[in-house]
Design a protein around this motif. Structure first.
Motif, mmCIF file in Angstrom:
data_model
loop_
_atom_site.group_PDB
_atom_site.id
_atom_site.type_symbol
_atom_site.label_atom_id
_atom_site.label_comp_id
_atom_site.label_asym_id
_atom_site.label_seq_id
_atom_site.Cartn_x
_atom_site.Cartn_y
_atom_site.Cartn_z
ATOM 1 N N GLY A 126 -2.908 -6.164 3.202
ATOM 2 C CA GLY A 126 -3.656 -6.442 1.982
ATOM 3 C C GLY A 126 -4.685 -5.358 1.746
ATOM 4 N N SER A 127 -5.917 -5.757 1.599
ATOM 5 C CA SER A 127 -6.979 -4.791 1.319
ATOM 6 C C SER A 127 -7.901 -4.594 2.521
ATOM 7 C CB SER A 127 -7.785 -5.264 0.115
ATOM 8 O OG SER A 127 -8.367 -6.521 0.390
ATOM 9 N N VAL A 147 -12.159 -3.236 8.422
ATOM 10 C CA VAL A 147 -12.857 -2.591 7.312
ATOM 11 C C VAL A 147 -12.159 -2.983 6.012
ATOM 12 C CG1 VAL A 147 -13.557 -0.389 6.297
ATOM 13 C CG2 VAL A 147 -13.453 -0.630 8.776
ATOM 14 N N PRO A 148 -12.874 -3.586 5.071
ATOM 15 C CA PRO A 148 -12.266 -3.890 3.777
ATOM 16 C C PRO A 148 -12.097 -2.611 2.955
ATOM 17 C CG PRO A 148 -14.557 -4.574 3.787
ATOM 18 C CD PRO A 148 -14.242 -4.086 5.166
ATOM 19 N N ILE A 149 -10.951 -2.474 2.326
ATOM 20 C CA ILE A 149 -10.675 -1.309 1.487
ATOM 21 C C ILE A 149 -10.699 -1.787 0.035
ATOM 22 C CG2 ILE A 149 -9.035 0.538 0.959
ATOM 23 C CD1 ILE A 149 -10.204 0.668 3.793
ATOM 24 N N HIS A 150 -11.831 -1.595 -0.607
ATOM 25 C CA HIS A 150 -12.017 -2.010 -1.991
ATOM 26 C C HIS A 150 -12.572 -0.834 -2.779
ATOM 27 C CE1 HIS A 150 -11.309 -6.183 -0.900
ATOM 28 N NE2 HIS A 150 -12.213 -6.085 0.045
#
Length: 58
Positions: free
Chosen positions: A28-29, A42-45
């Protein structure tokens, strides 16, 4: 006490890779990086990350 900077997720990933972390999973993200027994998510936004966005597990 100094404040932590707000960073882009790609900068966080680059810094962790320089410290020896390896990307083990992308779903997902979110990216998961690992070094030894330390797992970092780590969120990838598109928005900037603050100090509360990164999850460490030991």
């Amino acid at each position: 006490m100094s404040k932590l900077p707000i960073l882009k997720s790609k900068d966080v990933v680059k810094a962790l890779e320089r410290l020896g972390f390896v990307i083990i999973r992308s779903k997902g993200s979110h990216l998961q990086l690992k070094r030894g027994n330390i797992l970092v998510t780590v969120p990838i936004h598109t928005f900037l990350l603050d100090k509360n966005s990164i999850n460490f597990k030991f």
